[in-house]
Design an enzyme around this catalytic site. Sequence first.
Site, mmCIF file in Angstrom:
data_model
loop_
_atom_site.group_PDB
_atom_site.id
_atom_site.type_symbol
_atom_site.label_atom_id
_atom_site.label_comp_id
_atom_site.label_asym_id
_atom_site.label_seq_id
_atom_site.Cartn_x
_atom_site.Cartn_y
_atom_site.Cartn_z
ATOM 1 N N TYR A 174 33.670 67.735 56.460
ATOM 2 C CA TYR A 174 34.421 67.416 57.684
ATOM 3 C C TYR A 174 35.577 66.502 57.306
ATOM 4 C CZ TYR A 174 35.347 65.514 62.380
ATOM 5 O OH TYR A 174 35.928 65.138 63.571
ATOM 6 N N LYS B 296 36.819 54.146 58.134
ATOM 7 C CA LYS B 296 35.542 53.459 58.372
ATOM 8 C C LYS B 296 35.491 52.030 57.796
ATOM 9 C CE LYS B 296 33.221 57.796 59.098
ATOM 10 N NZ LYS B 296 32.392 58.224 60.163
ATOM 11 N N ASP C 247 38.256 63.171 50.099
ATOM 12 C CA ASP C 247 38.070 62.541 51.397
ATOM 13 C C ASP C 247 36.953 61.517 51.258
ATOM 14 O OD1 ASP C 247 37.398 61.754 53.937
ATOM 15 O OD2 ASP C 247 37.726 63.735 54.829
HETATM 16 C C1 LIG Z 1 34.554 62.534 55.531
HETATM 17 C C2 LIG Z 1 35.258 62.290 56.830
HETATM 18 N N1 LIG Z 1 36.567 62.540 56.926
HETATM 19 C C3 LIG Z 1 37.249 62.326 58.053
HETATM 20 C C4 LIG Z 1 36.627 61.844 59.183
HETATM 21 C C5 LIG Z 1 37.398 61.595 60.432
HETATM 22 O O1 LIG Z 1 37.517 60.226 60.663
HETATM 23 P P1 LIG Z 1 37.753 59.668 62.141
HETATM 24 O O2 LIG Z 1 36.520 59.939 62.919
HETATM 25 O O3 LIG Z 1 38.037 58.208 61.919
HETATM 26 O O4 LIG Z 1 38.945 60.388 62.676
HETATM 27 C C6 LIG Z 1 35.252 61.577 59.140
HETATM 28 C C7 LIG Z 1 34.543 61.085 60.328
HETATM 29 O O5 LIG Z 1 33.359 60.958 60.385
HETATM 30 C C8 LIG Z 1 34.550 61.800 57.933
HETATM 31 O O6 LIG Z 1 33.237 61.578 57.834
#
Ligand SMILES: Cc1ncc(COP(=O)(O)O)c(C=O)c1O
Length: 429
Positions: A144, A267, A239
Site C-alpha cells: 500500500y 508516521k 516506501d
Molecule cells: C507503507 C505505506 N505507505 C503509504 C501510506 C500512506 O500514508 P498516509 O496514511 O499518511 O497517507 C501508508 C499508510 O498506512 C503506508 O503504510
Amino acid sequence: MNTKNSKMLFNRALRVMVGGVNSPVRAFKGVGGTPLFIERGKGSRIWDADGNKFTDFTCSWGAILLGHSHPEVIRASRNAINNGSSFGAPTLAELQLAEVISERVKTAEMVRLVNSGTEAAMTAIRLSRGYTNKKIIVKFEGNYHGHSDIVLSKAGSGLATLGMPSSAGVTEGCVSDTVTLKYNDVEAFESFIDENGSRVAAVIVEPIAGNMGVIPADTAFLSSLRKKCDQSSCVLIFDEVITGFRVSREGAQGLYGIYPDLSVFGKVIGGGFPIGAVAGRSDIMKHLAPEGPVYQAGTLAGNPVAAAAGLTVLSHLDNGFYKKLEEYGKNIENLIKSAARNNKIEITVNRVGSMFSPFFTASAIKNFNDVLNTKKELYPRFFWSLIKNGIYAPPSPYESYFFTSSHSELDAERFGHAINNAFEDLKNE
Ligand SMILES: Cc1ncc(COP(=O)(O)O)c(C=O)c1O
C-alpha cells in the site's frame, strides 16, 4: 464490556461522517461490531469513551513509537505551538528535521517534507517519471502506498480489508501505466524488467510489507530490484512510511543493507502529527520545483508543530532503543507461539522488531496470495476476544500489530494472558 458511549457516538457519527469514520479501516468492517471511540492515551495504554482501558498494539497504525502523550513530545509540540501553528514560510524546525533524516539515512541526501505518506509516495512517483522521462510504475500485490490514483490497484490495507481490488473513480488512464507484480517473486520481476525496463520509470516497494500483515521482503528479492533498476535506469523507491525509523535508525534499508534511490517516510517522523517526506539522491531530488520541472507544493508542508514532535521522537532513537524493541518483540512472538501450541491453533508469526502479525496458518507467508489462503475467518472472533481481555489490536487481518518503547513487562504479561484466552475461545468455538 460496556460500550454504550462508543455506540452512541458511532451512531451520531454515521449521520455526518461517511461510514462514521475518516479512514475506512477504523469502521471495523474487517471484524464486525462497533468501533471504539478513543478518548485518551498514556504510554502503552488507551481509554475509550466508556472508560474501558486497553494496552494498545495498533499505536496509530505505527505512528506512535515512544508511547502516547510522551512528556517530551508534548513539551516540544506545546513550545512550538506557543510560537504559532503555521507560517507557510521556512522555519528552523523543518530544517532540523530534514537534517536529522539526512544524517541517519545515508541515501536521503535531500529531503522534501509533505503532509502524509500518500502525498510523499505520489510525489516520489511523479518525480521518478519527471527524472527518467519514462512512464511505467511497477508495484507489488498487497503493498500500500497511500490512496493516490496511480497506486490504487491490488493494494493492501483498507482495500484488502474491504475486499476491493481497486477503487471506483480511478480512470483506466490513471492506472494504465501501473503494473502490479507478485511480492517476493524474483523471476516474475526480472522477466518483466528484462522485457519492459526501458519503459519503467520506477519500482516502488514496501521493503517490509505492513499492509497485508507483516511480510518482510526476501533479501534476494530486494537485491534483484536494486540490480535490475540499475541495469534499466529505473528509480528504486522504498516506501518506508511504516518501517522508517521504526525497524532501525536507517529504516528497512539499513537493516537489509540494500539501498533505494528515493525513500518515502511518514508516521514516526511526525510524532503523531500529520507528516510525510520524500528523500533521496540529490540529482533526482533537484528535479522538484523550485529547482526543477516536477511540481509539488503544500500549504502546511514542514509544519513546525509536526516537525518539533518528530524531532523529539527521533532524538530518542539510538541503537540501544532498537535492541530493546527487538528483545520485547521476541518475547511477544514467543508468547503467541506458546499460547498457540497450548491450544493447538496453527499460527505463523511474521515479525521485524516492533511490528508483527499472527497469521492463522502453519505455512510460511511470503506474499498476498499466502495471506488470502490463511484462515482469516477466525480473525473477528480472535480480535473481539483480545478486546474483551484489554488488548487493542488492529481491526483487520490485513494490518500489522505495533508496540512502543513504553510497553512494559506487565503489558507483555497482559498480552500473553489475552492471547491465550483468545486462542482458547477459538478452540471452543
Ligand atoms: C507503507 C505505506 N505507505 C503509504 C501510506 C500512506 O500514508 P498516509 O496514511 O499518511 O497517507 C501508508 C499508510 O498506512 C503506508 O503504510
